[in-house]
Design a protein around this motif. Sequence first.
Motif, PDB file in Angstrom:
ATOM      1  N   GLU A  68      81.035  49.519  40.172  1.00  0.00           N
ATOM      2  CA  GLU A  68      79.499  48.632  40.340  1.00  0.00           C
ATOM      3  C   GLU A  68      78.952  48.640  39.066  1.00  0.00           C
ATOM      4  O   GLU A  68      78.502  47.679  38.339  1.00  0.00           O
ATOM      5  N   GLU A  69      78.903  49.485  38.177  1.00  0.00           N
ATOM      6  CA  GLU A  69      78.557  49.643  36.813  1.00  0.00           C
ATOM      7  C   GLU A  69      79.303  48.639  35.887  1.00  0.00           C
ATOM      8  O   GLU A  69      78.646  47.841  34.947  1.00  0.00           O
ATOM      9  N   VAL A 124      78.010  45.114  34.030  1.00  0.00           N
ATOM     10  CA  VAL A 124      78.121  44.447  32.647  1.00  0.00           C
ATOM     11  C   VAL A 124      78.964  43.155  32.505  1.00  0.00           C
ATOM     12  O   VAL A 124      78.546  42.299  31.784  1.00  0.00           O
ATOM     13  N   ARG A 125      79.968  43.002  33.302  1.00  0.00           N
ATOM     14  CA  ARG A 125      80.886  42.058  33.080  1.00  0.00           C
ATOM     15  C   ARG A 125      79.980  40.711  33.570  1.00  0.00           C
ATOM     16  O   ARG A 125      80.100  39.793  32.684  1.00  0.00           O
ATOM     17  N   LYS A 126      79.127  40.728  34.511  1.00  0.00           N
ATOM     18  CA  LYS A 126      78.176  39.643  34.926  1.00  0.00           C
ATOM     19  C   LYS A 126      77.088  39.227  33.786  1.00  0.00           C
ATOM     20  O   LYS A 126      77.069  38.053  33.517  1.00  0.00           O
ATOM     21  N   PHE A 158      75.640  35.516  29.851  1.00  0.00           N
ATOM     22  CA  PHE A 158      75.187  34.979  28.558  1.00  0.00           C
ATOM     23  C   PHE A 158      76.018  33.909  27.958  1.00  0.00           C
ATOM     24  O   PHE A 158      75.550  33.126  27.205  1.00  0.00           O
ATOM     25  N   THR A 159      77.339  34.275  27.706  1.00  0.00           N
ATOM     26  CA  THR A 159      78.154  32.963  27.420  1.00  0.00           C
ATOM     27  C   THR A 159      78.031  31.711  28.093  1.00  0.00           C
ATOM     28  O   THR A 159      78.174  30.763  27.268  1.00  0.00           O
ATOM     29  N   GLY A 189      68.188  40.733  21.802  1.00  0.00           N
ATOM     30  CA  GLY A 189      67.909  42.200  22.510  1.00  0.00           C
ATOM     31  C   GLY A 189      69.257  42.868  22.672  1.00  0.00           C
ATOM     32  O   GLY A 189      70.210  42.012  23.154  1.00  0.00           O
ATOM     33  N   ASP A 190      69.227  44.075  22.851  1.00  0.00           N
ATOM     34  CA  ASP A 190      70.414  44.692  23.420  1.00  0.00           C
ATOM     35  C   ASP A 190      70.381  44.891  24.898  1.00  0.00           C
ATOM     36  O   ASP A 190      69.655  45.574  25.287  1.00  0.00           O
ATOM     37  N   LEU A 191      71.066  43.918  25.358  1.00  0.00           N
ATOM     38  CA  LEU A 191      71.057  43.815  26.913  1.00  0.00           C
ATOM     39  C   LEU A 191      71.408  45.020  27.737  1.00  0.00           C
ATOM     40  O   LEU A 191      70.989  45.700  28.547  1.00  0.00           O
ATOM     41  N   LEU A 192      72.590  45.639  27.145  1.00  0.00           N
ATOM     42  CA  LEU A 192      73.318  46.760  27.665  1.00  0.00           C
ATOM     43  C   LEU A 192      72.376  47.968  27.727  1.00  0.00           C
ATOM     44  O   LEU A 192      72.297  48.800  28.527  1.00  0.00           O
TER      45      LEU A 192
END
Length: 560
Positions: free
Chosen positions: A344-345, A349-351, A356-357, A367-370
């Motif tokens: 799930e995590e 992250v992949r989504k 973003f791309t 900003g640091d989304l992760l």
Amino acid sequence: MVLYFTGTLNIGLTLEHKVEVLHYINNHQNEDGGWGFHIEGHSTMLGTTLNYISMRILGVGPDDKAVAAGRKWILDHGGATYSPSWGKCYLSVFGLYEWSGCNPLPPEFWLFPSFLPMHPDKMWCYSRTVYMPMSYLYGTRFQAPITDLVLQLREEMHTEPYHEIDWAKARILCAKEDYYYPHSLIQDVFWGALYHFGEPILKRWPASKIRETAVKKAIEIIHWEDENSRYMTPGCVHKAFHMMAVWAENPDSNSDAFKHHLARIPDYLWLAEDGMKVQSFGSQLWDTSFCIQAILESGMVEEYGTTLKKGHDFVKLSQCQENPSGDYRSRQIWEFDPEDGTPEEREEVRKVQENFTKNRFRYKPNGDLLMRMQLIKENQIDLSIPPVRLGENEEVTCEVVTTAVRKSVRLNRAIQAKDGHWPVENAGPLFFTPPLIMVLYFTGTLNFALTPEHIVLELLRYITNHQNEDGGWGFHIDGYSTMLGTTVSYISMHILGVGPDDKALAAGRKWILDRGGATYSPSWGKCYISVFGLYEWSGCNPLPPEFWLFPSFFPMHLVF
């Protein structure tokens, strides 16, 4: 000993250091003339030989009373050939013993699959990390240069002429004072088989190629330990052995690895009433933990509240904040390991990456989304307040403003780190990253500083994500395309392995050429590409360093 044979004794120790070290050695000499394994122990061959050599290195002559007493103890107990295995290893490196008189320390064990029961990974950590440099030194048969002092010590510490010693026989000699536990029959058979059959085979081609591979593996692990401990190593014994090993690999006091080791020597030195000594590990964290536990067990927590708070703060400050090399998950660097985290995590992250791309031309958040995702999950603050959207000419009510403020406050609470600060990325300008890539390239350190995960997956993805629709790159991630941003980003993609026919590079090249080429770069760009060899300094406006020589009260001085 290692400072002596590397020629750095006077760099690592001042005259005052040497005086205090001699005080320490003298203060712990036993009445029988020897030195023990520790300060309260009976005299041993290991303790006596090493301290005797140290006194001679530090300038004490053979006729000194303490040295003479130590020499008598050594000779009365059979001489230096009766040193135990560690002593034999030290003496072999120093030139007072021969490797052929040692039980084998084969580095080939490092090449075994780790699931085997005899792999070094299965050893107790301190045994493993001492065996590692010992096996490298044994595998390379390293011996320090033979100096006049070494020749004198050969005469002083052996009961027979050095070149007449039977090293095969000396291999099994050990002073009874040094026996910690008698060898078992299986152990002696094992050593004998390795010594008489294994080593002769491993010295000859093609088996010698295995030895070459094994010592390379050993020194590779040694460097890893050094770098990740900032050259402190796991402890004082390892410190000396690691210094011997990196010197054996590259006998040069100007090598970076050896200089880093020299810089950390003061961390091990400790001056007390008995003189200066090398401490073992620097166990402040251990000691603090034990003291805290003792106070908690005493039941007097309230009386010692301030003490416990300070102890707690120290334990927090002592926590390692960085992961070892090879694992790039940390505060500022993220590695997208396909096996890391839950499904799930990983999907989350992949989504985020794909979103973003996909929308990079519509909005470019700085900003640091992760990290934001991680902090929101850690802080467990509900962010389900619906967003406030006002239509055209819609009245701004107190309730709408309150809802917007509440949503903003909750978000700020959610993304606060545990120590109270708010992590932020300051990487909006697009000319920050390319100069680093350029300097790593022309200094030949690109693959040293950046792994394939950095290069292929992340740096290229960042540069590509911030290319504008017209093919150029801006001064910052929200900006229109500029010659500065486009030229340095174009160069960086090339350096990172993207070919000239790549769609993104082709679009960038077209943007540059349509606007006159790289000669139309502004002053900063001209400076960058002059260093890189894509422009000439004669095409730059002067940047005279002579301004630094002006008196500082001049209005045109650079301090203004």
